[in-house]
Scaffold this motif. Sequence first.
Motif, PDB file in Angstrom:
ATOM      1  N   SER A  24     -19.390 -11.100  54.418  1.00  0.00           N
ATOM      2  CA  SER A  24     -20.565 -11.949  54.571  1.00  0.00           C
ATOM      3  C   SER A  24     -21.471 -11.502  55.714  1.00  0.00           C
ATOM      4  CB  SER A  24     -20.157 -13.412  54.754  1.00  0.00           C
ATOM      5  OG  SER A  24     -19.306 -13.565  55.872  1.00  0.00           O
ATOM      6  N   CYS A  25     -21.000 -10.591  56.528  1.00  0.00           N
ATOM      7  CA  CYS A  25     -21.796 -10.078  57.636  1.00  0.00           C
ATOM      8  C   CYS A  25     -23.082  -9.420  57.134  1.00  0.00           C
ATOM      9  CB  CYS A  25     -20.968  -9.096  58.461  1.00  0.00           C
ATOM     10  SG  CYS A  25     -21.813  -8.492  59.919  1.00  0.00           S
ATOM     11  N   PRO A  55     -15.261  -9.250  64.247  1.00  0.00           N
ATOM     12  CA  PRO A  55     -15.691  -8.273  65.254  1.00  0.00           C
ATOM     13  C   PRO A  55     -16.795  -7.338  64.772  1.00  0.00           C
ATOM     14  CG  PRO A  55     -13.310  -8.466  65.265  1.00  0.00           C
ATOM     15  CD  PRO A  55     -13.804  -9.269  64.085  1.00  0.00           C
ATOM     16  N   GLN A  56     -16.733  -6.879  63.532  1.00  0.00           N
ATOM     17  CA  GLN A  56     -17.773  -6.004  62.985  1.00  0.00           C
ATOM     18  C   GLN A  56     -19.133  -6.708  63.032  1.00  0.00           C
ATOM     19  OE1 GLN A  56     -17.388  -5.220  58.794  1.00  0.00           O
ATOM     20  NE2 GLN A  56     -19.342  -4.174  58.673  1.00  0.00           N
ATOM     21  N   CYS A  57     -19.140  -7.992  62.761  1.00  0.00           N
ATOM     22  CA  CYS A  57     -20.387  -8.747  62.747  1.00  0.00           C
ATOM     23  C   CYS A  57     -20.895  -8.970  64.177  1.00  0.00           C
ATOM     24  CB  CYS A  57     -20.187 -10.068  62.023  1.00  0.00           C
ATOM     25  SG  CYS A  57     -21.721 -10.716  61.354  1.00  0.00           S
ATOM     26  N   MET A  58     -20.008  -9.120  65.137  1.00  0.00           N
ATOM     27  CA  MET A  58     -20.421  -9.218  66.537  1.00  0.00           C
ATOM     28  C   MET A  58     -21.113  -7.922  66.962  1.00  0.00           C
ATOM     29  SD  MET A  58     -20.031 -11.995  68.130  1.00  0.00           S
ATOM     30  CE  MET A  58     -19.188 -13.551  67.975  1.00  0.00           C
ATOM     31  N   THR A  59     -20.581  -6.796  66.525  1.00  0.00           N
ATOM     32  CA  THR A  59     -21.198  -5.506  66.829  1.00  0.00           C
ATOM     33  C   THR A  59     -22.587  -5.432  66.208  1.00  0.00           C
ATOM     34  OG1 THR A  59     -19.035  -4.459  66.963  1.00  0.00           O
ATOM     35  CG2 THR A  59     -20.927  -3.006  66.623  1.00  0.00           C
ATOM     36  N   VAL A  65     -29.728  -7.567  68.445  1.00  0.00           N
ATOM     37  CA  VAL A  65     -30.266  -8.201  69.652  1.00  0.00           C
ATOM     38  C   VAL A  65     -30.913  -7.160  70.556  1.00  0.00           C
ATOM     39  CG1 VAL A  65     -29.573  -9.324  71.811  1.00  0.00           C
ATOM     40  CG2 VAL A  65     -28.831 -10.262  69.622  1.00  0.00           C
ATOM     41  N   ARG A  66     -30.310  -6.012  70.630  1.00  0.00           N
ATOM     42  CA  ARG A  66     -30.868  -4.957  71.491  1.00  0.00           C
ATOM     43  C   ARG A  66     -32.184  -4.410  70.956  1.00  0.00           C
ATOM     44  NH1 ARG A  66     -25.247  -4.124  71.555  1.00  0.00           N
ATOM     45  NH2 ARG A  66     -24.375  -4.667  73.565  1.00  0.00           N
ATOM     46  N   THR A  67     -32.499  -4.647  69.681  1.00  0.00           N
ATOM     47  CA  THR A  67     -33.772  -4.192  69.123  1.00  0.00           C
ATOM     48  C   THR A  67     -34.904  -5.179  69.386  1.00  0.00           C
ATOM     49  OG1 THR A  67     -33.470  -5.192  66.934  1.00  0.00           O
ATOM     50  CG2 THR A  67     -32.570  -2.971  67.264  1.00  0.00           C
ATOM     51  N   GLY A  83     -18.248 -17.564  72.065  1.00  0.00           N
ATOM     52  CA  GLY A  83     -18.860 -17.247  73.355  1.00  0.00           C
ATOM     53  C   GLY A  83     -18.188 -16.064  74.038  1.00  0.00           C
ATOM     54  N   ARG A  84     -16.848 -16.027  74.007  1.00  0.00           N
ATOM     55  CA  ARG A  84     -16.121 -14.895  74.596  1.00  0.00           C
ATOM     56  C   ARG A  84     -16.417 -13.600  73.852  1.00  0.00           C
ATOM     57  NH1 ARG A  84     -12.068 -18.773  75.141  1.00  0.00           N
ATOM     58  NH2 ARG A  84     -11.075 -18.111  73.223  1.00  0.00           N
ATOM     59  N   ALA A  85     -16.527 -13.672  72.540  1.00  0.00           N
ATOM     60  CA  ALA A  85     -16.828 -12.476  71.748  1.00  0.00           C
ATOM     61  C   ALA A  85     -18.226 -11.955  72.074  1.00  0.00           C
ATOM     62  CB  ALA A  85     -16.692 -12.783  70.256  1.00  0.00           C
ATOM     63  N   LEU A  86     -19.188 -12.842  72.262  1.00  0.00           N
ATOM     64  CA  LEU A  86     -20.537 -12.421  72.640  1.00  0.00           C
ATOM     65  C   LEU A  86     -20.533 -11.779  74.027  1.00  0.00           C
ATOM     66  CD1 LEU A  86     -22.553 -15.490  71.338  1.00  0.00           C
ATOM     67  CD2 LEU A  86     -22.678 -13.162  70.434  1.00  0.00           C
TER      68      LEU A  86
END
Length: 116
Positions: A24-25, A55-59, A65-67, A83-86
């Motif tokens: 679903s990511c 984790p793949q979706c956090m990446t 976000v960096r874009t 929150g910890r994953a972010l």
Amino acid sequence: MEIKNAALGDVPMLVIAGEVDDDSCATLRAELERWIESGQHVIFLDVSTTTRIAPQCMTMLGTLVRTLRWGWLGVIGADDEIGRALQAEGLVSGTNLRMFQTREAARVVTGERAST
């Protein structure tokens, strides 16, 4: 995962419910990219009813976000695990991601007051 397009004031918001797994990511990414490509500089992501983000979706979120050079992603209602994953992705310390406990707290930055 269930994803719904909404708005908080005049800012687009994606409301995510359930678990964001590897499959679903791609759907979440497509929705976020659609808003970014349409010229939106601020996007809210309500994860208050999200149980897990893979984790793949956090990446992927980190990459997107960096874009956002002139904008940011507002994450609403992240539980401790999300929150910890972010934080682990290095996003919380940057200027392109803002965390909000509630929609009302996020609404304040849109310049709109809550209706009475």
